[in-house]
Design an enzyme around this catalytic site. Structure first.
Site, short mmCIF file in Angstrom:
data_model
loop_
_atom_site.label_atom_id
_atom_site.label_comp_id
_atom_site.label_asym_id
_atom_site.label_seq_id
_atom_site.Cartn_x
_atom_site.Cartn_y
_atom_site.Cartn_z
N LEU A 103 0.88 -1.18 0.00
CA LEU A 103 0.00 0.00 0.00
C LEU A 103 0.91 1.22 0.00
CD1 LEU A 103 -2.72 -1.00 2.66
CD2 LEU A 103 -2.92 -1.02 0.16
N ASP A 104 0.48 2.27 -0.69
CA ASP A 104 1.26 3.50 -0.71
C ASP A 104 1.43 4.05 0.71
OD1 ASP A 104 1.21 3.39 -3.46
OD2 ASP A 104 -0.44 4.84 -3.66
N PHE A 105 2.43 4.89 0.87
CA PHE A 105 2.72 5.53 2.16
C PHE A 105 1.45 6.16 2.75
CE2 PHE A 105 4.87 9.07 4.54
CZ PHE A 105 5.66 8.27 5.37
#
Ligand code: URA
Length: 242
Positions: A103-105
């Site tokens: 998952l993105d930051f």
């Protein structure tokens, strides 16, 4: 697998508590008392471990539900940034847990953590068509049936200036600013790129389910829990492992 680690990870106490149990001669493997906490249990003897004369359930594979907070890197360590590894309890460190997919930051929500490499591979591989559902909050005019149709047919994105047609996705409206998008592949920033193409910048992105597993409503950001046997079996069934 080391005896003390195996017992601690299976709920028999902290590492120092299980070391005491072992030192007291209360732990046996294949009927033999083992007093060395570093003893490596052969894989085919994991089901012969006994603690105080009772058969112990040693879990070799671990499966966790993690509610990833905003501002956390999907990595088990990083020198600069907050990362998933910081949330792993001491008794599970060293069990080679990895996040299933990325998952993105700034994406929040459901991340499965496991040391079951085959299940992880099958959940993330586009070949197994495992649904990942994202709750997307966006800016701009409300999406319409035109985007629903486009998603169903497969959005075409530019990848290094080359058009790439994505696999069909399902778009469902929650309200004028929120929608669910169900994807079966995990291209980098896929949801954000699809919404950018629709000129609806994403302001919040949360993954709410992966296959048959739904994020608990009451699991706080940063919270972890073990999956139940039913949840594990259901993911295995979905990916052809059962
Ligand atoms: N798609 C994105 O754009 N970001 C994520 O974190 C996951 C899917």
């Amino acid at each position: 697998m080391r005896l003390d680690k195996a017992l601690a990870a299976s709920g028999y106490g902290t590492r120092s508590e299980v070391k005491t149990l072992i030192a007291k001669g209360l732990v046996s493997v294949s009927g033999k008392v083992i007093k060395d906490p570093g003893y490596r249990i052969p894989d085919d003897e994991l089901n012969t471990v006994e603690v105080q004369g009772q058969s112990a359930t040693i879990r070799e594979k671990i499966y966790l539900m993690f509610n990833k907070p905003d501002g956390v890197l999907t990595a088990m360590e990083d020198k600069r940034l907050h990362n998933v590894g910081e949330f792993i309890p001491a008794n599970l460190k060293g069990r080679k847990l990895s996040p299933v997919g990325r998952l993105d930051f700034h994406t929040t929500g459901l991340l499965i953590l496991t040391n079951d490499g085959e299940l992880s591979h099958r959940i993330t591989s586009p070949n197994y068509d495992i649904n990942k559902v994202y709750e997307v909050t966006y800016e701009g005019p409300s999406l319409t049936s035109a985007q629903k149709d486009e998603a169903r047919q497969g959005v075409t994105l530019l990848d290094k200036d080359k058009p790439v047609k994505l696999k069909p996705a399902v778009l469902e409206f929650v309200n004028e600013k929120q929608a669910y998008l169900t994807l079966t592949e995990g291209k980098t920033h896929e949801v954000r790129r699809i919404f950018a193409q629709w000129e609806r910048p994403v302001t919040a992105l949360k993954r709410v389910s992966v296959g048959s597993l739904h994020l608990d409503d009451d699991l706080e950001a940063g919270g972890l829990r073990e999956l139940t046997n039913e949840e594990i079996d259901s993911l295995k069934e979905l990916t052809g492992l059962l």
